[in-house]
Write an enzyme that holds these catalytic residues in place. Sequence first.
Site, PDB file in Angstrom:
ATOM      1  N   LYS A  73       0.795  -1.227   0.000  1.00 21.89           N
ATOM      2  CA  LYS A  73       0.000   0.000   0.000  1.00 21.89           C
ATOM      3  C   LYS A  73       0.830   1.281   0.000  1.00 21.89           C
ATOM      4  O   LYS A  73       0.412   2.302  -0.546  1.00 21.89           O
ATOM      5  CB  LYS A  73      -0.964  -0.002   1.188  1.00 21.89           C
ATOM      6  CG  LYS A  73      -2.087  -1.019   1.071  1.00 21.89           C
ATOM      7  CD  LYS A  73      -3.085  -0.862   2.206  1.00 21.89           C
ATOM      8  CE  LYS A  73      -4.302  -1.735   2.000  1.00 21.89           C
ATOM      9  NZ  LYS A  73      -5.348  -1.477   3.012  1.00 21.89           N
ATOM     10  N   GLY A 132      -6.391  -0.024  18.122  1.00 21.16           N
ATOM     11  CA  GLY A 132      -5.599  -0.555  17.017  1.00 21.16           C
ATOM     12  C   GLY A 132      -4.613   0.475  16.515  1.00 21.16           C
ATOM     13  O   GLY A 132      -4.806   1.681  16.707  1.00 21.16           O
TER      14      GLY A 132
END
Length: 275
Positions: A73, A132
Amino acid sequence: MGVRRPPLNKDTRLCISLAARPSNIGTRFHNYLYDELGLDFIYKAFTTTDITAAIGGVRALGIRGCSVSMPFKSDVMALVDEIEPSARAIESVNTIVNDDGHLRASNTDYLAVQGLIARHALNPDEDVIIRGSGGMANAVAAAFAGAGFGGGVIVARNAEAGRALADRVGYRYAPEVGSLRAPILVNVTPIGMAGAAEETQQAFDDDVIAAAGAVFDVVALPSETPLIVAARAAGTTVITGAEVIALQAAEQFERYTGVRPTEQQIAAASAISRA
Protein backbone atom coordinates in the site's frame (compact mmCIF):
# COMPACT_ATOMS: atom_id res chain seq x y z
CA MET A 1 -30.08 -11.76 -11.63
CA GLY A 2 -29.50 -9.01 -14.16
CA VAL A 3 -28.21 -9.22 -17.73
CA ARG A 4 -25.12 -11.42 -17.88
CA ARG A 5 -21.91 -9.80 -19.03
CA PRO A 6 -20.84 -10.38 -22.65
CA PRO A 7 -18.68 -13.42 -23.44
CA LEU A 8 -14.95 -12.84 -22.95
CA ASN A 9 -13.51 -11.05 -25.97
CA LYS A 10 -10.56 -8.92 -27.05
CA ASP A 11 -12.17 -5.77 -25.64
CA THR A 12 -13.01 -7.21 -22.19
CA ARG A 13 -11.47 -4.93 -19.56
CA LEU A 14 -9.35 -6.45 -16.82
CA CYS A 15 -9.24 -5.36 -13.18
CA ILE A 16 -6.94 -7.06 -10.67
CA SER A 17 -5.89 -7.14 -7.05
CA LEU A 18 -2.33 -7.33 -5.70
CA ALA A 19 -1.81 -8.80 -2.24
CA ALA A 20 0.72 -10.88 -0.37
CA ARG A 21 -2.06 -13.38 0.34
CA PRO A 22 -4.85 -13.03 -2.25
CA SER A 23 -8.41 -13.83 -1.20
CA ASN A 24 -11.65 -14.39 -3.08
CA ILE A 25 -13.47 -11.43 -1.52
CA GLY A 26 -12.76 -8.85 -4.23
CA THR A 27 -12.93 -11.43 -7.00
CA ARG A 28 -16.42 -12.54 -5.99
CA PHE A 29 -17.67 -9.00 -5.31
CA HIS A 30 -16.62 -7.48 -8.63
CA ASN A 31 -17.39 -10.44 -10.89
CA TYR A 32 -20.86 -10.83 -9.36
CA LEU A 33 -21.64 -7.20 -10.19
CA TYR A 34 -20.19 -7.46 -13.71
CA ASP A 35 -22.70 -10.27 -14.31
CA GLU A 36 -25.52 -8.43 -12.55
CA LEU A 37 -24.98 -5.25 -14.57
CA GLY A 38 -23.93 -6.84 -17.87
CA LEU A 39 -20.52 -5.13 -17.90
CA ASP A 40 -17.69 -6.31 -20.16
CA PHE A 41 -15.13 -6.64 -17.33
CA ILE A 42 -13.36 -9.45 -15.50
CA TYR A 43 -11.56 -9.37 -12.14
CA LYS A 44 -8.65 -11.59 -11.06
CA ALA A 45 -6.54 -11.74 -7.89
CA PHE A 46 -2.74 -11.87 -8.07
CA THR A 47 0.31 -11.76 -5.85
CA THR A 48 3.79 -10.59 -6.79
CA THR A 49 7.37 -10.52 -5.59
CA ASP A 50 8.11 -7.46 -7.76
CA ILE A 51 5.63 -4.66 -7.13
CA THR A 52 7.47 -2.23 -9.43
CA ALA A 53 7.15 -4.62 -12.36
CA ALA A 54 3.55 -5.42 -11.45
CA ILE A 55 2.48 -1.77 -11.50
CA GLY A 56 4.47 -1.32 -14.72
CA GLY A 57 2.37 -4.14 -16.13
CA VAL A 58 -0.85 -2.40 -15.05
CA ARG A 59 0.25 0.64 -17.03
CA ALA A 60 1.71 -1.18 -20.05
CA LEU A 61 -1.10 -3.71 -20.50
CA GLY A 62 -3.95 -1.26 -20.04
CA ILE A 63 -5.29 -3.00 -16.94
CA ARG A 64 -8.17 -0.74 -15.93
CA GLY A 65 -8.11 -1.06 -12.16
CA CYS A 66 -5.89 -2.47 -9.46
CA SER A 67 -6.80 -3.08 -5.83
CA VAL A 68 -3.74 -2.95 -3.57
CA SER A 69 -3.42 -4.78 -0.25
CA MET A 70 -0.65 -5.29 2.27
CA PRO A 71 2.31 -5.11 2.04
CA PHE A 72 2.19 -2.93 -1.08
CA LYS A 73 0.00 0.00 0.00
CA SER A 74 2.85 2.42 0.62
CA ASP A 75 5.29 1.10 -1.97
CA VAL A 76 2.98 1.87 -4.89
CA MET A 77 2.83 5.58 -4.08
CA ALA A 78 6.12 6.18 -5.89
CA LEU A 79 4.90 4.22 -8.92
CA VAL A 80 1.74 6.17 -9.83
CA ASP A 81 1.15 9.52 -11.53
CA GLU A 82 -1.50 11.06 -9.29
CA ILE A 83 -2.42 10.57 -5.63
CA GLU A 84 -5.86 11.64 -4.45
CA PRO A 85 -6.28 13.30 -1.01
CA SER A 86 -7.81 10.10 0.45
CA ALA A 87 -4.50 8.27 -0.07
CA ARG A 88 -2.25 11.26 0.59
CA ALA A 89 -3.89 11.79 3.98
CA ILE A 90 -2.65 8.42 5.22
CA GLU A 91 0.27 7.72 2.86
CA SER A 92 -1.46 4.50 1.82
CA VAL A 93 -3.08 3.36 -1.43
CA ASN A 94 -5.63 0.63 -1.94
CA THR A 95 -7.02 1.56 -5.37
CA ILE A 96 -5.35 2.45 -8.68
CA VAL A 97 -7.27 3.50 -11.78
CA ASN A 98 -5.55 3.44 -15.18
CA ASP A 99 -6.79 6.19 -17.52
CA ASP A 100 -4.93 5.49 -20.78
CA GLY A 101 -1.60 5.00 -19.00
CA HIS A 102 -2.15 7.66 -16.32
CA LEU A 103 -2.27 5.91 -12.95
CA ARG A 104 -4.43 7.60 -10.30
CA ALA A 105 -4.34 6.32 -6.72
CA SER A 106 -6.84 6.64 -3.88
CA ASN A 107 -7.77 4.94 -0.62
CA THR A 108 -11.37 3.75 -0.54
CA ASP A 109 -11.01 2.44 3.04
CA TYR A 110 -10.63 6.07 4.13
CA LEU A 111 -13.55 7.12 1.93
CA ALA A 112 -15.73 4.26 3.20
CA VAL A 113 -15.14 5.16 6.85
CA GLN A 114 -15.98 8.80 6.20
CA GLY A 115 -19.06 7.69 4.29
CA LEU A 116 -20.23 5.54 7.21
CA ILE A 117 -19.59 8.36 9.68
CA ALA A 118 -21.94 10.50 7.61
CA ARG A 119 -24.48 7.71 6.98
CA HIS A 120 -24.82 6.97 10.69
CA ALA A 121 -24.80 10.68 11.62
CA LEU A 122 -21.97 10.37 14.15
CA ASN A 123 -21.41 13.65 15.98
CA PRO A 124 -17.92 15.16 15.50
CA ASP A 125 -18.27 16.95 18.84
CA GLU A 126 -18.13 13.56 20.58
CA ASP A 127 -14.94 11.78 21.59
CA VAL A 128 -13.85 8.52 20.00
CA ILE A 129 -11.75 5.61 21.27
CA ILE A 130 -10.00 3.75 18.44
CA ARG A 131 -8.44 0.44 19.38
CA GLY A 132 -5.60 -0.56 17.02
CA SER A 133 -2.52 0.93 15.38
CA GLY A 134 -2.01 -0.96 12.10
CA GLY A 135 -2.65 0.08 8.52
CA MET A 136 -6.43 0.01 8.70
CA ALA A 137 -6.36 1.83 12.06
CA ASN A 138 -4.36 4.54 10.32
CA ALA A 139 -7.12 4.91 7.71
CA VAL A 140 -9.88 4.88 10.33
CA ALA A 141 -8.20 7.41 12.64
CA ALA A 142 -7.38 9.75 9.75
CA ALA A 143 -10.95 9.49 8.45
CA PHE A 144 -12.38 10.45 11.86
CA ALA A 145 -9.90 13.31 12.24
CA GLY A 146 -10.60 14.45 8.68
CA ALA A 147 -14.34 14.43 9.42
CA GLY A 148 -13.79 16.90 12.27
CA PHE A 149 -13.56 14.57 15.28
CA GLY A 150 -11.06 16.49 17.39
CA GLY A 151 -11.20 14.44 20.58
CA GLY A 152 -9.87 10.92 20.40
CA VAL A 153 -7.71 8.26 22.01
CA ILE A 154 -5.67 5.61 20.21
CA VAL A 155 -5.49 2.45 22.33
CA ALA A 156 -2.75 0.07 21.26
CA ARG A 157 -0.49 -2.51 22.85
CA ASN A 158 2.28 -1.48 20.44
CA ALA A 159 3.32 1.74 22.15
CA GLU A 160 5.56 2.98 19.34
CA ALA A 161 2.96 2.51 16.61
CA GLY A 162 0.14 3.73 18.86
CA ARG A 163 1.90 6.94 19.84
CA ALA A 164 2.96 7.60 16.25
CA LEU A 165 -0.61 7.23 15.00
CA ALA A 166 -1.97 9.38 17.83
CA ASP A 167 0.56 12.09 17.01
CA ARG A 168 -0.32 12.00 13.29
CA VAL A 169 -4.03 12.63 13.89
CA GLY A 170 -3.76 14.80 17.00
CA TYR A 171 -5.25 12.28 19.45
CA ARG A 172 -4.02 10.93 22.79
CA TYR A 173 -2.42 7.54 23.26
CA ALA A 174 -3.21 4.90 25.88
CA PRO A 175 -1.82 1.36 26.20
CA GLU A 176 -5.19 -0.08 27.29
CA VAL A 177 -8.82 0.93 27.60
CA GLY A 178 -8.88 0.76 31.40
CA SER A 179 -11.10 3.50 32.78
CA LEU A 180 -11.44 5.30 29.42
CA ARG A 181 -14.99 5.92 28.23
CA ALA A 182 -16.29 7.64 25.09
CA PRO A 183 -19.52 8.01 23.12
CA ILE A 184 -17.95 6.33 20.06
CA LEU A 185 -15.95 3.09 20.17
CA VAL A 186 -14.04 1.68 17.20
CA ASN A 187 -12.27 -1.67 16.99
CA VAL A 188 -9.55 -1.98 14.35
CA THR A 189 -7.80 -5.04 15.77
CA PRO A 190 -8.22 -8.78 15.00
CA ILE A 191 -10.17 -9.24 18.25
CA GLY A 192 -13.38 -11.04 17.28
CA MET A 193 -12.10 -12.06 13.82
CA ALA A 194 -12.78 -15.61 12.65
CA GLY A 195 -9.61 -17.65 12.95
CA ALA A 196 -7.82 -15.15 15.19
CA ALA A 197 -6.48 -16.15 18.60
CA GLU A 198 -9.01 -13.78 20.20
CA GLU A 199 -12.00 -14.57 17.98
CA THR A 200 -14.35 -15.22 20.92
CA GLN A 201 -13.41 -12.03 22.80
CA GLN A 202 -14.87 -8.52 22.78
CA ALA A 203 -12.64 -5.60 21.88
CA PHE A 204 -14.45 -3.50 24.52
CA ASP A 205 -15.98 -4.71 27.79
CA ASP A 206 -19.69 -4.45 28.54
CA ASP A 207 -19.30 -1.46 30.87
CA VAL A 208 -17.40 0.46 28.19
CA ILE A 209 -20.12 -0.38 25.65
CA ALA A 210 -22.82 0.72 28.10
CA ALA A 211 -21.27 4.20 28.26
CA ALA A 212 -21.17 4.55 24.48
CA GLY A 213 -23.75 5.62 21.94
CA ALA A 214 -22.15 3.98 18.89
CA VAL A 215 -19.92 0.97 18.37
CA PHE A 216 -17.98 0.47 15.13
CA ASP A 217 -16.18 -2.85 14.50
CA VAL A 218 -14.07 -2.96 11.33
CA VAL A 219 -13.78 -6.78 11.47
CA ALA A 220 -15.73 -8.16 8.49
CA LEU A 221 -15.50 -11.91 9.08
CA PRO A 222 -17.79 -12.47 10.84
CA SER A 223 -19.74 -9.23 10.60
CA GLU A 224 -21.56 -10.16 13.83
CA THR A 225 -18.48 -10.16 16.05
CA PRO A 226 -18.77 -10.62 19.82
CA LEU A 227 -18.44 -6.83 20.11
CA ILE A 228 -21.28 -6.16 17.67
CA VAL A 229 -23.49 -8.78 19.33
CA ALA A 230 -22.88 -7.19 22.74
CA ALA A 231 -23.52 -3.69 21.40
CA ARG A 232 -26.80 -4.74 19.79
CA ALA A 233 -27.88 -6.36 23.06
CA ALA A 234 -27.11 -3.07 24.85
CA GLY A 235 -29.24 -1.12 22.36
CA THR A 236 -26.22 0.75 21.02
CA THR A 237 -25.95 1.95 17.42
CA VAL A 238 -23.65 -0.41 15.51
CA ILE A 239 -21.53 -0.11 12.36
CA THR A 240 -20.16 -3.41 11.09
CA GLY A 241 -17.09 -4.43 9.14
CA ALA A 242 -19.42 -5.80 6.46
CA GLU A 243 -20.56 -2.22 5.83
CA VAL A 244 -16.94 -1.07 5.51
CA ILE A 245 -15.88 -3.77 3.09
CA ALA A 246 -19.01 -3.33 0.97
CA LEU A 247 -18.71 0.44 0.74
CA GLN A 248 -14.99 0.49 0.00
CA ALA A 249 -15.46 -2.15 -2.72
CA ALA A 250 -18.38 -0.20 -4.19
CA GLU A 251 -16.17 2.92 -4.34
CA GLN A 252 -13.54 0.88 -6.20
CA PHE A 253 -16.15 -0.60 -8.53
CA GLU A 254 -17.46 2.85 -9.48
CA ARG A 255 -13.95 4.14 -10.15
CA TYR A 256 -13.17 1.20 -12.42
CA THR A 257 -16.45 1.01 -14.35
CA GLY A 258 -18.11 4.41 -14.01
CA VAL A 259 -21.23 2.61 -12.72
CA ARG A 260 -22.60 2.90 -9.18
CA PRO A 261 -24.50 -0.25 -8.14
CA THR A 262 -27.65 0.10 -6.08
CA GLU A 263 -27.54 -0.46 -2.32
CA GLN A 264 -29.31 -3.79 -2.85
CA GLN A 265 -26.76 -4.89 -5.46
CA ILE A 266 -23.87 -3.85 -3.20
CA ALA A 267 -25.36 -5.78 -0.28
CA ALA A 268 -25.85 -8.91 -2.41
CA ALA A 269 -22.30 -8.73 -3.80
CA SER A 270 -20.90 -8.22 -0.32
CA ALA A 271 -22.77 -11.22 1.07
CA ILE A 272 -21.49 -13.41 -1.78
CA SER A 273 -17.93 -12.11 -1.34
CA ARG A 274 -17.87 -13.11 2.33
CA ALA A 275 -19.60 -16.48 1.91
